[in-house]
Design a protein around this motif. Structure first.
Motif, PDB file in Angstrom:
ATOM      1  N   GLN A   1       3.438  -1.080  16.936  1.00 60.45           N
ATOM      2  CA  GLN A   1       2.454  -2.122  17.274  1.00 60.45           C
ATOM      3  C   GLN A   1       1.827  -2.700  16.008  1.00 60.45           C
ATOM      4  O   GLN A   1       1.687  -3.909  15.864  1.00 60.45           O
ATOM      5  CB  GLN A   1       1.334  -1.507  18.123  1.00 60.45           C
ATOM      6  N   VAL A   2       1.443  -1.781  15.117  1.00 52.48           N
ATOM      7  CA  VAL A   2       0.803  -2.201  13.863  1.00 52.48           C
ATOM      8  C   VAL A   2       1.778  -3.082  13.071  1.00 52.48           C
ATOM      9  O   VAL A   2       1.428  -4.191  12.635  1.00 52.48           O
ATOM     10  CB  VAL A   2       0.391  -0.952  13.023  1.00 52.48           C
ATOM     11  N   SER A   3       3.015  -2.614  12.911  1.00 51.95           N
ATOM     12  CA  SER A   3       4.001  -3.338  12.107  1.00 51.95           C
ATOM     13  C   SER A   3       4.277  -4.723  12.693  1.00 51.95           C
ATOM     14  O   SER A   3       4.331  -5.722  11.969  1.00 51.95           O
ATOM     15  CB  SER A   3       5.325  -2.568  12.053  1.00 51.95           C
ATOM     16  N   ARG A   4       4.434  -4.758  14.014  1.00 52.02           N
ATOM     17  CA  ARG A   4       4.768  -6.034  14.662  1.00 52.02           C
ATOM     18  C   ARG A   4       3.647  -7.051  14.460  1.00 52.02           C
ATOM     19  O   ARG A   4       3.890  -8.207  14.119  1.00 52.02           O
ATOM     20  CB  ARG A   4       5.013  -5.782  16.151  1.00 52.02           C
ATOM     21  N   ARG A   5       2.421  -6.589  14.602  1.00 57.49           N
ATOM     22  CA  ARG A   5       1.308  -7.534  14.429  1.00 57.49           C
ATOM     23  C   ARG A   5       1.211  -8.006  12.981  1.00 57.49           C
ATOM     24  O   ARG A   5       1.039  -9.197  12.717  1.00 57.49           O
ATOM     25  CB  ARG A   5      -0.011  -6.884  14.854  1.00 57.49           C
ATOM     26  N   LEU A   6       1.331  -7.078  12.041  1.00 58.34           N
ATOM     27  CA  LEU A   6       1.250  -7.476  10.623  1.00 58.34           C
ATOM     28  C   LEU A   6       2.333  -8.503  10.314  1.00 58.34           C
ATOM     29  O   LEU A   6       2.078  -9.514   9.648  1.00 58.34           O
ATOM     30  CB  LEU A   6       1.402  -6.250   9.706  1.00 58.34           C
TER      31      LEU A   6
ATOM     32  N   HIS B   1     -10.264   2.789  14.377  1.00 57.10           N
ATOM     33  CA  HIS B   1     -10.043   2.611  12.929  1.00 57.10           C
ATOM     34  C   HIS B   1      -8.820   1.724  12.687  1.00 57.10           C
ATOM     35  O   HIS B   1      -8.843   0.827  11.847  1.00 57.10           O
ATOM     36  CB  HIS B   1      -9.818   3.962  12.231  1.00 57.10           C
ATOM     37  N   THR B   2      -7.746   2.018  13.442  1.00 57.52           N
ATOM     38  CA  THR B   2      -6.500   1.254  13.294  1.00 57.52           C
ATOM     39  C   THR B   2      -6.758  -0.223  13.587  1.00 57.52           C
ATOM     40  O   THR B   2      -6.321  -1.111  12.844  1.00 57.52           O
ATOM     41  CB  THR B   2      -5.427   1.824  14.258  1.00 57.52           C
ATOM     42  N   VAL B   3      -7.510  -0.487  14.665  1.00 50.71           N
ATOM     43  CA  VAL B   3      -7.710  -1.883  15.085  1.00 50.71           C
ATOM     44  C   VAL B   3      -8.696  -2.618  14.171  1.00 50.71           C
ATOM     45  O   VAL B   3      -8.522  -3.813  13.913  1.00 50.71           O
ATOM     46  CB  VAL B   3      -8.124  -1.931  16.577  1.00 50.71           C
ATOM     47  N   MET B   4      -9.695  -1.930  13.642  1.00 51.57           N
ATOM     48  CA  MET B   4     -10.611  -2.604  12.705  1.00 51.57           C
ATOM     49  C   MET B   4      -9.834  -3.076  11.471  1.00 51.57           C
ATOM     50  O   MET B   4     -10.059  -4.175  10.960  1.00 51.57           O
ATOM     51  CB  MET B   4     -11.762  -1.676  12.298  1.00 51.57           C
ATOM     52  N   LEU B   5      -8.887  -2.258  11.016  1.00 51.54           N
ATOM     53  CA  LEU B   5      -8.093  -2.660   9.853  1.00 51.54           C
ATOM     54  C   LEU B   5      -7.134  -3.787  10.223  1.00 51.54           C
ATOM     55  O   LEU B   5      -6.932  -4.722   9.440  1.00 51.54           O
ATOM     56  CB  LEU B   5      -7.340  -1.452   9.270  1.00 51.54           C
ATOM     57  N   LEU B   6      -6.592  -3.738  11.451  1.00 49.99           N
ATOM     58  CA  LEU B   6      -5.743  -4.842  11.916  1.00 49.99           C
ATOM     59  C   LEU B   6      -6.555  -6.146  11.974  1.00 49.99           C
ATOM     60  O   LEU B   6      -6.058  -7.212  11.605  1.00 49.99           O
ATOM     61  CB  LEU B   6      -5.174  -4.540  13.306  1.00 49.99           C
ATOM     62  N   GLY B   7      -7.793  -6.042  12.454  1.00 50.36           N
ATOM     63  CA  GLY B   7      -8.651  -7.228  12.547  1.00 50.36           C
ATOM     64  C   GLY B   7      -8.861  -7.862  11.187  1.00 50.36           C
ATOM     65  O   GLY B   7      -8.778  -9.091  11.022  1.00 50.36           O
ATOM     66  N   ALA B   8      -9.096  -7.008  10.185  1.00 51.92           N
ATOM     67  CA  ALA B   8      -9.292  -7.516   8.827  1.00 51.92           C
ATOM     68  C   ALA B   8      -7.995  -8.148   8.316  1.00 51.92           C
ATOM     69  O   ALA B   8      -8.008  -9.208   7.678  1.00 51.92           O
ATOM     70  CB  ALA B   8      -9.716  -6.373   7.910  1.00 51.92           C
ATOM     71  N   ALA B   9      -6.858  -7.519   8.622  1.00 52.27           N
ATOM     72  CA  ALA B   9      -5.563  -8.038   8.163  1.00 52.27           C
ATOM     73  C   ALA B   9      -5.311  -9.429   8.734  1.00 52.27           C
ATOM     74  O   ALA B   9      -4.871 -10.336   8.035  1.00 52.27           O
ATOM     75  CB  ALA B   9      -4.443  -7.075   8.568  1.00 52.27           C
TER      76      ALA B   9
ATOM     77  N   HIS C   1     -12.715 -11.051  19.021  1.00 55.24           N
ATOM     78  CA  HIS C   1     -13.228  -9.746  19.470  1.00 55.24           C
ATOM     79  C   HIS C   1     -12.484  -9.262  20.730  1.00 55.24           C
ATOM     80  O   HIS C   1     -12.153  -8.086  20.860  1.00 55.24           O
ATOM     81  CB  HIS C   1     -14.726  -9.876  19.765  1.00 55.24           C
ATOM     82  N   GLU C   2     -12.195 -10.210  21.641  1.00 54.42           N
ATOM     83  CA  GLU C   2     -11.492  -9.822  22.880  1.00 54.42           C
ATOM     84  C   GLU C   2     -10.107  -9.270  22.589  1.00 54.42           C
ATOM     85  O   GLU C   2      -9.677  -8.295  23.202  1.00 54.42           O
ATOM     86  CB  GLU C   2     -11.342 -11.035  23.803  1.00 54.42           C
ATOM     87  N   ASP C   3      -9.417  -9.901  21.647  1.00 52.74           N
ATOM     88  CA  ASP C   3      -8.081  -9.406  21.259  1.00 52.74           C
ATOM     89  C   ASP C   3      -8.196  -7.992  20.689  1.00 52.74           C
ATOM     90  O   ASP C   3      -7.425  -7.108  21.040  1.00 52.74           O
ATOM     91  CB  ASP C   3      -7.435 -10.300  20.180  1.00 52.74           C
ATOM     92  N   LEU C   4      -9.179  -7.821  19.806  1.00 55.48           N
ATOM     93  CA  LEU C   4      -9.350  -6.504  19.172  1.00 55.48           C
ATOM     94  C   LEU C   4      -9.592  -5.439  20.238  1.00 55.48           C
ATOM     95  O   LEU C   4      -9.029  -4.344  20.189  1.00 55.48           O
ATOM     96  CB  LEU C   4     -10.521  -6.528  18.186  1.00 55.48           C
ATOM     97  N   THR C   5     -10.437  -5.773  21.206  1.00 55.47           N
ATOM     98  CA  THR C   5     -10.769  -4.826  22.274  1.00 55.47           C
ATOM     99  C   THR C   5      -9.517  -4.470  23.078  1.00 55.47           C
ATOM    100  O   THR C   5      -9.264  -3.299  23.391  1.00 55.47           O
ATOM    101  CB  THR C   5     -11.848  -5.437  23.196  1.00 55.47           C
ATOM    102  N   GLU C   6      -8.734  -5.508  23.373  1.00 58.22           N
ATOM    103  CA  GLU C   6      -7.500  -5.279  24.148  1.00 58.22           C
ATOM    104  C   GLU C   6      -6.533  -4.374  23.372  1.00 58.22           C
ATOM    105  O   GLU C   6      -5.970  -3.444  23.941  1.00 58.22           O
ATOM    106  CB  GLU C   6      -6.856  -6.636  24.416  1.00 58.22           C
ATOM    107  N   TRP C   7      -6.353  -4.616  22.081  1.00 55.94           N
ATOM    108  CA  TRP C   7      -5.438  -3.791  21.257  1.00 55.94           C
ATOM    109  C   TRP C   7      -5.945  -2.356  21.196  1.00 55.94           C
ATOM    110  O   TRP C   7      -5.188  -1.403  21.278  1.00 55.94           O
ATOM    111  CB  TRP C   7      -5.315  -4.302  19.827  1.00 55.94           C
TER     112      TRP C   7
END
Ligand code: NI
Length: 391
Positions: free
Chosen positions: A37-42, A107-115, A11-17
């Motif tokens: 950012q999205v691409s690099r994390r994926l 929205h972007t980060v919730m989807l990143l969290g799921a990924a 959760h802390e990571d998600l909040t920071e992103w």
């Protein structure tokens, strides 16, 4: 099952992103930093990444265990708005006049969290497409992605969307089958009459008088043509004509905002507007030009997928926190274009906290980080439900 513990753990990571994206808002089709950012994390999580779809859109492809050919598309929007942020938050916008005032950062980060969770666990069989789209705010990014072959390049049996809802309590999920958000169309009208001296009206055709007739006719569409149990809006928002007190103008212009839910009602309203323009022009011996522009279509949730979304939501937040038959709203959303192509459903995830529930697009709005794991868990559970493992 409430939210996934393993997602709650980061959760802390998600909040920071989320706060990092919030501090760096980008307007429609300019989401280069966010897309990076999205691409690099994926990529860090071993997810195959495809960039530059509809300019700044990104699609991540993740295959589960097994040999299933089932596919699913999860969509998040990434763009911000041209609003001067007034939150005073430590992570407020660093780009003057741009702001994440609709929560697309969340929205972007919730989807990143799921990924991240799905890449780590791969507790599903099939292929997930994480669709990070640009330009939801007036740019029809969803439409451009589709036109650039989104669903041919990344086949999706179903497609799913989510938006935060500041006026719903945090941790609730609302959806409804069928028409859920309005279609927003625009009509631009030019009345070409004939100018004359104010003292000799019989020498001209007064476009203001004609426009007044047309205006009254337009008002009758809602009260006399549309079924009273249906919803529609016809608002004449501009009506311009004339330059001087002693001159009858030769042209007048109107612009009209038209919103409807039911596509048949939308067609009816368009037909009536067209017929009125022709009829009023003929009655008064002038010409009336009509430019009818289609905006985002009605967002129509597919019945079966809406049921499934609600069932998954109940597993994540509990049945008391899920409304399967929420009310429709007059706003519009370009995810509607994706639902025209593939079956799927759109949900509202509540994020309201007392005293802080500024509405979407408000200069003091902020996404509520408390719900990040809720949204990410919904996405994860949805994938595991739609693409179940066979072993
Ligand atoms: Ni939005």
């Amino acid at each position: 099952m409430p939210i996934y513990n393993s997602i709650a753990e980061f959760h802390e990571d998600l909040t920071e992103w989320r706060r990092d994206i919030h501090a760096h808002p980008e307007l429609r089709y300019e989401e280069t930093r966010t897309a990076e950012q999205v691409s690099r994390r994926l990529e860090d999580w071993g997810i195959e990444v495809h960039r530059d779809i509809a300019k700044t859109g990104v699609v991540g492809v993740l295959r589960g265990r097994g040999t299933s050919e089932l596919t699913i598309g999860l969509r998040a929007d990434m763009d911000a708005l041209p609003i001067l942020e007034q939150t005073g938050l430590p992570y407020k916008s660093t780009a003057e006049g741009k702001m994440h005032a609709c929560g697309h950062d969340g929205h972007t980060v919730m989807l990143l969290g799921a990924a991240r969770y799905l890449a780590e666990t791969r507790n599903f069989d099939g292929t997930v497409h994480f669709i990070f789209q640009p330009a939801e705010e007036g740019g029809a990014g969803a439409k451009m992605m589709i036109e650039e072959g989104l669903f041919e390049r990344f086949p999706c049996d179903t497609v799913w969307g989510m938006h935060n809802a500041p006026h719903h309590p945090a941790g609730t999920i609302t959806t409804r089958p069928g028409p859920s958000l309005a279609a927003a169309n625009k009509a631009f009208i030019t009345i070409r009459g004939r100018g004359a001296h104010a003292a000799r009206p019989h020498d001209g055709v007064d476009p203001i008088a004609v426009g007044f007739q047309l205006y009254q006719g337009l008002q009758l569409i809602i009260s006399r043509n549309v079924d009273p149990l249906q919803s529609a809006v016809v608002s004449v928002c501009e009506f311009n004509a004339g330059t001087a007190l002693n001159v009858i103008a030769d042209t007048a212009s109107m612009s009209i905002s038209i919103r409807t839910f039911d596509p048949d009602v939308g067609k009816l309203v368009e037909q009536r507007v067209r017929a009125l323009c022709e009829g009023v022009a003929a009655a008064h011996g002038c010409t009336i030009e009509l430019k009818y522009e289609e905006g985002y279509p009605t967002l129509i949730n597919h019945e079966r997928e809406t049921e499934l979304a609600a069932a998954v939501a109940e597993e994540v937040v509990g049945s008391a926190a899920v409304d399967r038959n929420g009310i429709a709203a007059m706003g519009s959303e370009d995810f509607a274009f994706m639902l025209q192509e593939r079956p799927g459903a759109f949900i509202w995830i509540g994020q309201g906290t007392e005293g802080k529930d500024f509405g979407l697009h408000h200069p003091r709005y902020d996404f509520n980080d408390e719900i990040l794991p809720v949204g990410a868990s919904y996405w994860a559970r949805l994938v595991e439900t739609c693409l179940p493992r066979k072993d």
